[in-house]
Design an enzyme around this catalytic site. Structure first.
Site, PDB file in Angstrom:
ATOM      1  N   MET A   1      77.075  19.932  37.017  1.00  0.00           N
ATOM      2  CA  MET A   1      78.170  20.499  37.771  1.00  0.00           C
ATOM      3  C   MET A   1      78.315  19.753  39.092  1.00  0.00           C
ATOM      4  SD  MET A   1      80.030  22.742  36.523  1.00  0.00           S
ATOM      5  CE  MET A   1      81.230  24.011  36.779  1.00  0.00           C
ATOM      6  N   CYS A   2      79.470  19.801  39.675  1.00  0.00           N
ATOM      7  CA  CYS A   2      79.748  19.112  40.925  1.00  0.00           C
ATOM      8  C   CYS A   2      80.280  20.119  41.942  1.00  0.00           C
ATOM      9  CB  CYS A   2      80.769  18.003  40.700  1.00  0.00           C
ATOM     10  SG  CYS A   2      80.353  16.878  39.335  1.00  0.00           S
ATOM     11  N   ARG A   3      80.550  19.640  43.126  1.00  0.00           N
ATOM     12  CA  ARG A   3      81.237  20.415  44.151  1.00  0.00           C
ATOM     13  C   ARG A   3      82.396  19.571  44.647  1.00  0.00           C
ATOM     14  NH1 ARG A   3      79.793  25.519  43.773  1.00  0.00           N
ATOM     15  NH2 ARG A   3      80.195  24.674  41.692  1.00  0.00           N
TER      16      ARG A   3
END
Length: 271
Positions: A1-3
């Site tokens: 997952m990323c931000r």
């Protein structure tokens, strides 16, 4: 997952939005508070921003963690913009793509980021491959699911879809092909922000004099932050924010033409 994070408003130094807040995107690279998948966002980062009187954004991307790039700290301190999109990339399996896999992806005036994953990648995405012209597949900016999502979105934009329709239809098709996918998408052309929530968190805050921020998680304790419901498309301009529900693909088949192996002409509406 990323931000990831997008901003639209008065000109500000990049660092005021990305580095200085107590829970900035910079800090989220090693200590995210609301990230449900993954633990550290150290496999690259990027920021794209718009300069006055130039519709084509500039980008700064690197393959390593944002905290290890001292040049970025200098850049963020002095560069100012009224519109930007930035992202930090979740640690993932080793690959050869380097900074090409780091968002934001770009084409013309557009900047794009994907926070999530296509479940079963790459096999699950195979039904959607025939919906893209071969040149789009040969021009993928990286061999990642996010680059493939960007190719699908970009194709719909070229076919004349409005940004909300391009993102919404892409999410519905991917969710039908790979139902467990997480598809939080973020798109800007420097005058508006469009985003989707599908499987992970997304927030926004807006003020008449301070602009609009759309982000994976709040970067401070301002009570103006509002969480966006799951399965929603957001459209933000300098005059306000609109939210609309995203239709469940189970109630609206969208892959008929892809399964038939047809590729739409660029001069015709996307299928």
């Amino acid at each position: 997952m990323c931000r990831h994070l997008a901003y639209l408003g008065p000109e500000e130094p990049l660092g005021r939005l990305l580095v200085e807040p107590p829970h900035s995107l910079y800090r989220q690279s090693w200590a995210p508070e609301r990230q449900r998948y993954g633990t550290v966002n150290a496999d690259g980062f990027g920021v794209g921003w718009y300069a006055q009187d130039d519709p084509v954004p500039a980008r700064y991307r690197r393959a390593g963690p944002i905290w290890g790039d001292l040049s970025f700290a200098d850049l963020a301190r002095v560069v100012r913009s009224g519109a930007l999109l930035a992202a930090v990339r979740d640690a993932t399996l080793p690959g050869a793509d380097g900074e090409a896999a780091a968002a934001p992806f770009a084409a013309g005036r557009w900047l794009f980021s994907h926070n999530g994953a296509i479940a079963g990648w790459p096999d699950a995405a195979a039904p959607l491959v025939p919906s893209l012209p071969p040149v789009d597949l040969l021009s993928l900016q990286a061999r990642t699911d996010s680059a493939f999502v960007w190719a699908l979105v970009q194709h719909r934009l070229r076919c004349g879809d409005e940004p909300a329709d391009a993102l919404g239809e892409t999410v519905r098709r991917l969710a039908e092909a790979a139902p467990a996918s997480r598809l939080n998408l973020l798109l800007t052309d420097g005058t508006s922000i469009t985003a989707t929530t599908w499987g992970d968190s997304l927030w926004y805050r807006t003020e008449p004099d301070s602009g609009t921020v759309v982000a994976s998680e709040p970067y401070d304790d301002d009570p103006l932050w509002q969480e966006i419901p799951d399965r929603t498309v957001l459209t933000a301009s300098r005059t306000g924010v609109l939210l609309a529900p995203l239709e469940d693909p189970a109630s609206s088949p969208t892959l008929d033409s892809a399964r038939a192996g047809t590729s739409p002409s660029p001069k015709e509406p996307c299928t």
